[in-house]
Structures are given as structure tokens and as C-alpha cells.
Design a protein around this motif. Structure first.
Motif, PDB file in Angstrom:
ATOM      1  N   ALA A  59       6.974 -12.629  -9.268  1.00 19.65           N
ATOM      2  CA  ALA A  59       6.489 -12.597 -10.658  1.00 19.65           C
ATOM      3  C   ALA A  59       4.997 -12.264 -10.678  1.00 19.65           C
ATOM      4  N   VAL A  60       4.268 -12.823  -9.715  1.00 11.77           N
ATOM      5  CA  VAL A  60       2.823 -12.566  -9.659  1.00 11.77           C
ATOM      6  C   VAL A  60       2.560 -11.113  -9.252  1.00 11.77           C
ATOM      7  N   TRP A  61       3.311 -10.632  -8.260  1.00 16.52           N
ATOM      8  CA  TRP A  61       3.161  -9.220  -7.869  1.00 16.52           C
ATOM      9  C   TRP A  61       3.381  -8.315  -9.082  1.00 16.52           C
ATOM     10  N   PHE A  62       4.464  -8.562  -9.825  1.00 17.77           N
ATOM     11  CA  PHE A  62       4.769  -7.691 -10.965  1.00 17.77           C
ATOM     12  C   PHE A  62       3.762  -7.850 -12.099  1.00 17.77           C
ATOM     13  N   ALA A  63       3.184  -9.037 -12.210  1.00 16.36           N
ATOM     14  CA  ALA A  63       2.136  -9.220 -13.222  1.00 16.36           C
ATOM     15  C   ALA A  63       0.982  -8.266 -12.908  1.00 16.36           C
ATOM     16  N   PHE A  64       0.682  -8.112 -11.618  1.00 21.11           N
ATOM     17  CA  PHE A  64      -0.386  -7.187 -11.224  1.00 21.11           C
ATOM     18  C   PHE A  64       0.072  -5.737 -11.346  1.00 21.11           C
ATOM     19  N   PHE A  65       1.312  -5.452 -10.923  1.00 19.72           N
ATOM     20  CA  PHE A  65       1.820  -4.078 -11.044  1.00 19.72           C
ATOM     21  C   PHE A  65       1.700  -3.623 -12.501  1.00 19.72           C
ATOM     22  N   GLY A  66       2.012  -4.538 -13.414  1.00 20.13           N
ATOM     23  CA  GLY A  66       1.991  -4.206 -14.843  1.00 20.13           C
ATOM     24  C   GLY A  66       0.604  -3.871 -15.367  1.00 20.13           C
ATOM     25  N   GLU A  67      -0.417  -4.257 -14.620  1.00 20.47           N
ATOM     26  CA  GLU A  67      -1.792  -4.015 -15.074  1.00 20.47           C
ATOM     27  C   GLU A  67      -2.456  -2.874 -14.299  1.00 20.47           C
ATOM     28  N   THR A  68      -1.716  -2.289 -13.336  1.00 19.95           N
ATOM     29  CA  THR A  68      -2.363  -1.307 -12.450  1.00 19.95           C
ATOM     30  C   THR A  68      -2.911  -0.088 -13.180  1.00 19.95           C
ATOM     31  N   LYS A  69      -2.232   0.331 -14.258  1.00 17.09           N
ATOM     32  CA  LYS A  69      -2.723   1.536 -14.941  1.00 17.09           C
ATOM     33  C   LYS A  69      -4.017   1.218 -15.702  1.00 17.09           C
ATOM     34  N   ALA A  70      -4.080   0.010 -16.239  1.00  8.93           N
ATOM     35  CA  ALA A  70      -5.259  -0.373 -17.021  1.00  8.93           C
ATOM     36  C   ALA A  70      -6.412  -0.836 -16.128  1.00  8.93           C
ATOM     37  N   GLN A  71      -6.086  -1.355 -14.939  1.00  5.44           N
ATOM     38  CA  GLN A  71      -7.109  -1.913 -14.044  1.00  5.44           C
ATOM     39  C   GLN A  71      -7.139  -1.136 -12.729  1.00  5.44           C
ATOM     40  N   PRO A  72      -8.048  -0.167 -12.605  1.00  3.92           N
ATOM     41  CA  PRO A  72      -8.083   0.649 -11.381  1.00  3.92           C
ATOM     42  C   PRO A  72      -8.238  -0.186 -10.102  1.00  3.92           C
ATOM     43  N   THR A  73      -8.920  -1.345 -10.198  1.00  6.04           N
ATOM     44  CA  THR A  73      -9.095  -2.184  -8.997  1.00  6.04           C
ATOM     45  C   THR A  73      -7.743  -2.631  -8.457  1.00  6.04           C
ATOM     46  N   TYR A  74      -6.878  -3.092  -9.346  1.00  6.66           N
ATOM     47  CA  TYR A  74      -5.555  -3.561  -8.913  1.00  6.66           C
ATOM     48  C   TYR A  74      -4.767  -2.400  -8.308  1.00  6.66           C
ATOM     49  N   ARG A  75      -4.865  -1.244  -8.968  1.00  9.81           N
ATOM     50  CA  ARG A  75      -4.094  -0.085  -8.504  1.00  9.81           C
ATOM     51  C   ARG A  75      -4.514   0.285  -7.082  1.00  9.81           C
ATOM     52  N   LYS A  76      -5.844   0.274  -6.858  1.00 14.76           N
ATOM     53  CA  LYS A  76      -6.343   0.646  -5.527  1.00 14.76           C
ATOM     54  C   LYS A  76      -5.840  -0.324  -4.465  1.00 14.76           C
ATOM     55  N   ILE A  77      -5.896  -1.620  -4.772  1.00 21.13           N
ATOM     56  CA  ILE A  77      -5.449  -2.624  -3.790  1.00 21.13           C
ATOM     57  C   ILE A  77      -3.962  -2.410  -3.485  1.00 21.13           C
ATOM     58  N   CYS A  78      -3.155  -2.246  -4.552  1.00 23.18           N
ATOM     59  CA  CYS A  78      -1.708  -2.077  -4.360  1.00 23.18           C
ATOM     60  C   CYS A  78      -1.401  -0.767  -3.643  1.00 23.18           C
ATOM     61  N   ALA A  79      -2.104   0.309  -4.030  1.00 22.49           N
ATOM     62  CA  ALA A  79      -1.815   1.625  -3.446  1.00 22.49           C
ATOM     63  C   ALA A  79      -2.161   1.642  -1.967  1.00 22.49           C
ATOM     64  N   SER A  80      -3.272   0.992  -1.600  1.00 20.90           N
ATOM     65  CA  SER A  80      -3.671   1.033  -0.187  1.00 20.90           C
ATOM     66  C   SER A  80      -2.661   0.256   0.654  1.00 20.90           C
ATOM     67  N   ARG A  81      -2.156  -0.851   0.099  1.00 21.85           N
ATOM     68  CA  ARG A  81      -1.115  -1.634   0.786  1.00 21.85           C
ATOM     69  C   ARG A  81       0.123  -0.761   0.985  1.00 21.85           C
ATOM     70  N   ASP A  82       0.559  -0.112  -0.104  1.00 23.44           N
ATOM     71  CA  ASP A  82       1.779   0.696  -0.043  1.00 23.44           C
ATOM     72  C   ASP A  82       1.655   1.839   0.947  1.00 23.44           C
ATOM     73  N   GLN A  83       0.475   2.473   0.949  1.00 19.45           N
ATOM     74  CA  GLN A  83       0.281   3.633   1.830  1.00 19.45           C
ATOM     75  C   GLN A  83       0.387   3.222   3.298  1.00 19.45           C
ATOM     76  N   LYS A  84      -0.232   2.081   3.600  1.00 19.70           N
ATOM     77  CA  LYS A  84      -0.223   1.583   4.977  1.00 19.70           C
ATOM     78  C   LYS A  84       1.210   1.345   5.465  1.00 19.70           C
ATOM     79  N   TYR A  85       2.004   0.645   4.644  1.00 16.95           N
ATOM     80  CA  TYR A  85       3.372   0.332   5.059  1.00 16.95           C
ATOM     81  C   TYR A  85       4.242   1.577   5.078  1.00 16.95           C
ATOM     82  N   ALA A  86       3.991   2.482   4.130  1.00 20.90           N
ATOM     83  CA  ALA A  86       4.766   3.728   4.084  1.00 20.90           C
ATOM     84  C   ALA A  86       4.570   4.496   5.385  1.00 20.90           C
ATOM     85  N   GLU A  87       3.325   4.497   5.884  1.00 17.82           N
ATOM     86  CA  GLU A  87       3.049   5.224   7.134  1.00 17.82           C
ATOM     87  C   GLU A  87       3.755   4.579   8.323  1.00 17.82           C
TER      88      GLU A  87
END
Lengths: 264, 264
Positions: free
Chosen positions: B168-196
Motif C-alpha cells: 500500500a505504501v509503495w503504491f501510495a508513492f507510485f501514485g505520486e510519481t508523476k507529480a513528484q519527480p523525486t519519487y519518480r527518480k527513486i522508483c525508476a533507478s530501483r527498477d532500472q537496476k533490477y531490470a538489468e
């Protein structure tokens, strides 16, 4: 009322017989010349037309008011979607929505009373819109389960459904589902409906292709999860998100599961 | 300072020679008996020990303060996770967090200044925690790409990672990623690392199994999307979400894609 005309003469006799409450069985006889009669008929038509016209106009006004109320609600909901996409759910205020719609905050309050109501109605609007598109795609595709399934998957990954601003709004609501049971119920009922449709399509494909060892529930869960997860990628990593690659991933999954229906 | 001892006698001669600023080339000679010398040595040790001890105590205090500051931050972040899970991101206030942690709001302000800082640090805490678990699973699994890949998928669907409150907390942040670039960057960098990491594992499996016509990028995207989508099901439809069925869906996908590595 009985009116008798005497042919060949300009005079006519009009006899009106009516029961009078106070004079049981009594009758009233009025005699008038042709001008009076024409005048009476004209008067009758004019007053009737006037009354009917007024009634029609009133009905039209009521209808317009209802339409305008509905249109105003939509306008406010569209403004809410814009605000949620730009500012997120936590920062969006009724004042923002009013400003985005170019209306006063009083109008927003008049239509929705509170931010909670506005948000719940916005979520319902989104689910209705999605539902309409889903059903249109479902019934619009050739009447073959494999085609229908692929069409529904493609719909989820193409505009106007797979639109980053709208996805941001969906996720804003997803993020609140644990805290807001209303949102959870709306989202869950939507998901359940589509899960059932997807499952029934998968069942038909399994029966048709005589596939063995395949659990239709597992396949439909996988497909729904896949598109949901791809929406998240589109939201979080818009630069690296690749619509074609995502669609390819779905097709590849379908090919490996149902090779006869989706040849590589 | 030079100190000379004369063996076989209880007397000693201590000669201190020092340059005096005011008397260029001048020297000072002090003669003392053995008691004075012992007294001086003792005094020297006592004062040195005292100073050293005080310094050590001070360092310990500073260290404890730093540790306590770190612990207090963690305590507040844990309280934030609880609040976000219960009330959602939009309704959680600094006062709620203070109450949940059993501390004053002043302490929250002292550590984080604003709700934005507190939330960004909470997201970093979550990503660090996830990262630790991811790496532990990755290096803890047998050194075989197929085992490592499956272990990582399983990790995503089991507690403590697949926990509804945390999701629920993860999705609360996902829901704000478009409005909050800081959250998006943190989430995107995590995703990129695991994707690799996932992609490199898939590449190894493809090479090892000599699979043809398989795009490792597509497979790793599919796997990440699958687990993300399953998290959403766990959040929205907790009653119908089935952990075993979800894991089965992943295994089934891996079996159909890499039949030699994941036999049915």
C-alpha cells in the motif's frame, strides 16, 4: 358540448349543454352568431397554442438545466483528472479543480460537497470510460475468443487507455485503496468483471485447442497482471517504456501458452 | 628534555634544557630528588589518563547521540509507513506520524523539517530495505542463473516483501510519481537496476539453453511487470489474491519460455 351547423346559411346555432353541480339535471343554452363563433374558435386556438408553447418551453428549460448540470459535472471531473495527473492526489484541492475548470469554488461545492465525493465520482467516471472501451473492443473484435483476447490486451496498451496522465490518476487511486474502502470496492469490482471475461475467453481457447495442463484462472491472472505492471512501467519509466516491446511480450506469452492459436 | 639516571643510586639528576624566547641561547637546569620525580611522573600519568578518559567519554557520547539520532529517524520512518498504510498519503500528517511514534511533533520537525522530506526519506528507506533483500536473495541462491531468477521472483511474492501494508505504501508513492519527480527518480533507478540484473540472468539462460528467437529484454520486462501486477492484485483484491496461484503463474511462464531450465 354539442355544436350543430346548418348548411347553406351563415347562421349557426350552438347549444351547450352542461351539468351544473348546483342545479341537478339543469341545462344551459347559448346562441351566438357566426362572428362570435369564429372569435371563440380563434380564442380557443390562441390560448391553447400559448399554453402548449409555454409548457414546451418550460420542459425544454428543465431538460437543458438537467443537461447542463450533467455537463458541468463532467467538466469538473475532467478538471479533476487534469489536476490529479499534474499535482497528485494529496496536493489537489477543490480550489485547484475550480481554477482548472475556470469556475468558482462554490460551483464545485454545489456539485460535489466535498473532495471525497469529487474523487469517488472521478474514479467512477474513469471506470465507466474504461468499461465502455472494454466492451466496445470486446464486441467489436471478430467473434473468435483468441482474437477477442488479443484485442483486449492491445487495447490496454494503446491510447487512449494507455495514456500516462490517465495512468497517473489510476495509480493515485490505487495508492489510496487500502485507506479508502470506497476506492477499493470500485477498483475491485472493475477488476473482477474483466477477470471473469478474460477467464471465459481463455477457457474457450483451452477447450478449442485441447490444451492440457493449463489453468485458465492462472492464465487470466497472468494477463491482467502483465498489463497492470506495464502501466506502472509507463508511469515510472516513460523514457524506457516501449509500447511495441510490451505488446510483443504479451504476444510472446500467448504464443508460448497457446501455440496453435497464436503461432510465432 | 633529557633525563639521566645513575644506576646503583637512589638519587637522580634531571636536567631540563629549553630554549627561552626572551633569553636567546639561555638554558634552565632543574634538580629534584627521587620523591619529587615519582610525584611528577604520577602527576603526569594521572592528568594524561584523566584527559584521555574525558576525551573518550565525550567521543562515546557523540557516537551515542549519532546512533540515537539515526534510531530516532528510523523510528519516525517506521511510524510513517504505518500511517501511510492506514490513512494513505493524502491524509497522513506530521501530527499522525508523531502520534504513531509516541513522540512530539517538534521531534518530527527537528528530524525532517517537512512532510515532503519525511516522505522522500521513507521511500528511500523502503528502496534500501528492498535492495538489501534483493541482493541477499540474489547472492544467497545457488550460483545458477535459472535458480537465481526463480528465487528473485519468489522473493517478490512472499513476505516480508509481498506484504499488503508495505505494498500500500509503495503504491501510495507510485501514485505520486508523476507529480513528484523525486519519487519518480527513486522508483525508476530501483527498477532500472533490477531490470538489468533480471535481463543479465535471462541472457545467461538463453545462451546456456541455446534458445532461439527469444528477446531477453522482453522476458525480463514481462517478469517485472508480472510481479508488479500481482502486487496490485494483492492490494486491491486481497481476498481473491492467491500467492500460490501467482507463483504458479510465474513458474508456468518460465516453463513455457525455457522448458529445459524449468521442466513442468
Amino acid at each position: 358540448m354539442s355544436i350543430g351547423f346548418f348548411e347553406g346559411t351563415h347562421k349557426c346555432s350552438i347549444t351547450t349543454t352542461m351539468g351544473l353541480g348546483s342545479h341537478e339535471g339543469g341545462c344551459l343554452s347559448i346562441k351566438m352568431n357566426e362572428y362570435s363563433f369564429i372569435f371563440m374558435v380563434l380564442l380557443y386556438y390562441i390560448t391553447t397554442s400559448y399554453v402548449l408553447n409555454s409548457l414546451l418551453k418550460e420542459a425544454e428549460k428543465i431538460n437543458l438545466r438537467a443537461l447542463s448540470k450533467e455537463r458541468r459535472r463532467e467538466q469538473l471531473i475532467e478538471a479533476t483528472i487534469q489536476c490529479l495527473s499534474k499535482k497528485g492526489l494529496s496536493s489537489t484541492t477543490l480550489a485547484d479543480v475550480a481554477k482548472e475548470a475556470g469556475l468558482s469554488q462554490g460551483i464545485v461545492n454545489l456539485h460535489f460537497n466535498s473532495k471525497d465525493n469529487l474523487l469517488a465520482d472521478t474514479l467512477r467516471f474513469l471506470t465507466d470510460e474504461y468499461d465502455e472501451r472494454f466492451m466496445k473492443t470486446f464486441y467489436g473484435a471478430p467473434a473468435d475468443p483468441a482474437d477477442q483476447l488479443l484485442a483486449l490486451m492491445e487495447m490496454d496498451l494503446k491510447p487512449p487507455i494507455c495514456d500516462r496522465s490517465k495512468i497517473a490518476v489510476w495509480f493515485a487511486f490505487f495508492g489510496e485503496t487500502k485507506a479508502q474502502p470506497t476506492y477499493r470496492k470500485i477498483c475491485a469490482s472493475r477488476d473482477q468483471k474483466y477477470a471473469e471475461i478474460l477467464k471465459s475467453l481463455v477457457e474457450k481457447i483451452v477447450t478449442d485447442g485441447k490444451y492440457i495442463g493449463i489453468n485458465p484462472g492462472v492464465i487470466s491472472t497472468t494477463l491482467s497482471s502483465l498489463t497492470d505492471g506495464m502501466w506502472l512501467s509507463c508511469l515510472i519509466s516513460p523514457k524506457s517504456f516501449n509500447r511495441t516491446e510490451s505488446l510483443l511480450a504479451i504476444q510472446s506469452y500467448l504464443s508460448s501458452t497457446f501455440p496453435n492459436h497464436y503461432p510465432r
